[in-house]
Write an enzyme that holds these catalytic residues in place. Structure first.
Site, PDB file in Angstrom:
ATOM      1  N   HIS A  34      11.059   5.664  -7.351  1.00  0.00           N
ATOM      2  CA  HIS A  34      11.780   6.361  -6.292  1.00  0.00           C
ATOM      3  C   HIS A  34      13.205   5.825  -6.314  1.00  0.00           C
ATOM      4  O   HIS A  34      13.550   4.954  -7.139  1.00  0.00           O
ATOM      5  CB  HIS A  34      11.096   6.158  -4.932  1.00  0.00           C
ATOM      6  CG  HIS A  34      10.793   4.718  -4.615  1.00  0.00           C
ATOM      7  ND1 HIS A  34      11.784   3.797  -4.372  1.00  0.00           N
ATOM      8  CD2 HIS A  34       9.616   4.043  -4.527  1.00  0.00           C
ATOM      9  CE1 HIS A  34      11.226   2.622  -4.119  1.00  0.00           C
ATOM     10  NE2 HIS A  34       9.918   2.736  -4.224  1.00  0.00           N
ATOM     11  N   HIS A  37      13.831   2.058  -6.767  1.00  0.00           N
ATOM     12  CA  HIS A  37      13.786   1.522  -8.135  1.00  0.00           C
ATOM     13  C   HIS A  37      15.059   1.884  -8.890  1.00  0.00           C
ATOM     14  O   HIS A  37      15.623   1.060  -9.610  1.00  0.00           O
ATOM     15  CB  HIS A  37      12.626   2.149  -8.921  1.00  0.00           C
ATOM     16  CG  HIS A  37      11.262   1.817  -8.422  1.00  0.00           C
ATOM     17  ND1 HIS A  37      10.459   2.735  -7.798  1.00  0.00           N
ATOM     18  CD2 HIS A  37      10.557   0.664  -8.466  1.00  0.00           C
ATOM     19  CE1 HIS A  37       9.308   2.166  -7.488  1.00  0.00           C
ATOM     20  NE2 HIS A  37       9.338   0.910  -7.868  1.00  0.00           N
ATOM     21  N   GLY A 147      13.740  -5.887  -5.242  1.00  0.00           N
ATOM     22  CA  GLY A 147      14.107  -5.338  -3.929  1.00  0.00           C
ATOM     23  C   GLY A 147      13.780  -6.316  -2.805  1.00  0.00           C
ATOM     24  O   GLY A 147      12.795  -7.051  -2.868  1.00  0.00           O
ATOM     25  N   LYS A 149      12.807  -5.515   0.124  1.00  0.00           N
ATOM     26  CA  LYS A 149      11.690  -5.087   0.973  1.00  0.00           C
ATOM     27  C   LYS A 149      10.523  -6.064   0.807  1.00  0.00           C
ATOM     28  O   LYS A 149       9.869  -6.422   1.761  1.00  0.00           O
ATOM     29  CB  LYS A 149      11.249  -3.662   0.631  1.00  0.00           C
ATOM     30  CG  LYS A 149      10.050  -3.219   1.452  1.00  0.00           C
ATOM     31  CD  LYS A 149       9.742  -1.765   1.269  1.00  0.00           C
ATOM     32  CE  LYS A 149       9.136  -1.460  -0.083  1.00  0.00           C
ATOM     33  NZ  LYS A 149       7.777  -2.030  -0.263  1.00  0.00           N
ATOM     34  N   GLN A 153       7.715 -11.860  -1.784  1.00  0.00           N
ATOM     35  CA  GLN A 153       7.637 -11.838  -3.253  1.00  0.00           C
ATOM     36  C   GLN A 153       8.917 -12.412  -3.863  1.00  0.00           C
ATOM     37  O   GLN A 153       8.883 -13.228  -4.788  1.00  0.00           O
ATOM     38  CB  GLN A 153       7.432 -10.394  -3.706  1.00  0.00           C
ATOM     39  CG  GLN A 153       7.757 -10.119  -5.155  1.00  0.00           C
ATOM     40  CD  GLN A 153       7.345  -8.746  -5.592  1.00  0.00           C
ATOM     41  OE1 GLN A 153       6.159  -8.469  -5.683  1.00  0.00           O
ATOM     42  NE2 GLN A 153       8.286  -7.868  -5.887  1.00  0.00           N
ATOM     43  N   ARG A 187       4.032   3.640  -2.230  1.00  0.00           N
ATOM     44  CA  ARG A 187       2.828   3.884  -1.430  1.00  0.00           C
ATOM     45  C   ARG A 187       3.044   4.953  -0.356  1.00  0.00           C
ATOM     46  O   ARG A 187       2.066   5.424   0.236  1.00  0.00           O
ATOM     47  CB  ARG A 187       2.378   2.588  -0.755  1.00  0.00           C
ATOM     48  CG  ARG A 187       1.832   1.570  -1.760  1.00  0.00           C
ATOM     49  CD  ARG A 187       1.357   0.325  -1.055  1.00  0.00           C
ATOM     50  NE  ARG A 187       0.506  -0.488  -1.889  1.00  0.00           N
ATOM     51  CZ  ARG A 187       0.922  -1.536  -2.595  1.00  0.00           C
ATOM     52  NH1 ARG A 187       2.195  -1.885  -2.575  1.00  0.00           N
ATOM     53  NH2 ARG A 187       0.077  -2.231  -3.338  1.00  0.00           N
TER      54      ARG A 187
HETATM   55  O1  PAF Z   1       7.310  -5.372  -6.761  1.00  0.00           O
HETATM   56  C1  PAF Z   1       6.583  -4.943  -7.688  1.00  0.00           C
HETATM   57  O2  PAF Z   1       6.624  -3.771  -8.054  1.00  0.00           O
HETATM   58  C2  PAF Z   1       5.622  -5.898  -8.364  1.00  0.00           C
HETATM   59  O3  PAF Z   1       5.066  -6.797  -7.458  1.00  0.00           O
HETATM   60  C3  PAF Z   1       6.226  -6.625  -9.572  1.00  0.00           C
HETATM   61  C4  PAF Z   1       7.380  -7.520  -9.165  1.00  0.00           C
HETATM   62  C5  PAF Z   1       6.704  -5.612 -10.596  1.00  0.00           C
HETATM   63  C6  PAF Z   1       5.172  -7.509 -10.240  1.00  0.00           C
HETATM   64  O4  PAF Z   1       4.082  -6.765 -10.673  1.00  0.00           O
END
Ligand code: PAF
Length: 283
Positions: A34, A37, A147, A149, A153, A187
């Site tokens: 989207h 990305h 990102g 969001k 992570q 999602r």
């Molecule tokens: O954010 C994501 O899309 C995933 O968690 C990533 C960083 C590609 C790892 O699989």
């Protein structure tokens, strides 16, 4: 644009480019692109000589009862969008190539994985950290872009990069939103029409909390109570999994807002679990 599926092939391609003195950027993704990305890709393209995007729906970051099967996929459309956005190499490995039978090595940052998403998804960040570390080894990028969001992570990736001395700059980029404020996410396609109509209130609630902090409210319990009221009223189809006020780097809960804080939330709908956050600096 070149499409590579084999780990050894991407490794030799990137090695050659690095030896030729090129600065490579990596945007790791799970596909179903989207605008969020594409914004990461465009930014990365401007800061590197060559742009690599990985498209891999990483099974190790999904728990046994999670939505791996539901995760939306459209590799052909993704490849077209990647090419239009100036991607040089799209790396699309098979799960067996990344995690073959007998795979046994994991990367973890447990101190950042005690709260927020890790409560309901206890093995998620181990899967993310491991696949990202593997992608860094395979693609040897000078910089990698993620990102904001997925703030937790990003914090985990920054920490493993620092702790393992991985020679890659980590860049976080702002969340891209729909015109009604809903954070873009692959999602979102799994939301029903009524759920989609309620989902923008996730961001509206976070903006309201930022306003309260701006007006002088510093008590995290009161801020979260106000947020909870908004969500109960405006998102009856969503189950609030968590709402938290945390330190933006260490992610521990904050009771009183005296400096920058992150307010982070997860809301679960029937077939989609959405996360969002807002960084608030006390004026
Ligand atoms: O954010 C994501 O899309 C995933 O968690 C990533 C960083 C590609 C790892 O699989």
């Amino acid at each position: 644009m070149k499409i590579i599926t084999q780990p050894d092939e991407i490794q030799s391609w990137t090695m050659q480019r690095r030896c030729a003195g090129e600065r490579l950027a990596l945007v790791p993704t799970m596909g179903f692109f989207h605008e969020g990305h594409l914004a990461l890709m465009r930014w990365a393209r401007e800061h590197a000589d060559a742009l690599l995007v990985s498209l891999f729906v990483n099974p190790t970051q999904f728990g046994p009862r999670e939505d791996l099967k539901l995760y939306p996929r459209d590799p052909e459309r993704d490849a077209r969008l990647a090419e239009e956005t100036g991607v040089d190499v799209l790396f699309m490995p098979e799960a067996e190539a990344m995690f073959p039978e007998g795979y046994a090595t994991w990367v973890e940052a447990p101190s950042l994985c005690r709260g927020l998403c890790a409560v309901q998804r206890p093995t998620h960040f181990r899967g993310v950290a491991t696949v990202v570390a593997k992608l860094f080894v395979l693609t040897n990028p000078a910089l990698a872009v993620f990102g904001e969001k997925d703030w937790q992570q990003l914090a985990v990736i920054r920490r493993i990069t620092r702790d393992l001395h991985l020679p890659v700059e980590i860049h976080g980029r702002p969340t891209v939103r729909e015109s009604d404020g809903l954070a873009m996410s692959s999602r979102n396609v799994n939301l029903g029409p009524e759920e989609r109509a309620q989902a923008p209130a996730i961001h509206r609630g976070l903006l309201y909390v930022a306003r309260l902090v701006g007006e002088g409210e510093a008590d995290a319990t009161l801020l979260l109570a106000a947020l909870g009221e908004i969500y109960a009223r405006e998102i009856p189809l969503g189950h609030v999994e968590y709402m938290a006020v945390v330190d933006p780097d260490q992610l521990y809960p904050v009771e009183e807002v005296t400096g920058p804080v992150l307010v982070a939330v997860a809301v679960r709908f029937a077939n989609a679990r959405l996360i969002d956050n807002i960084l608030i600096s006390r004026k």
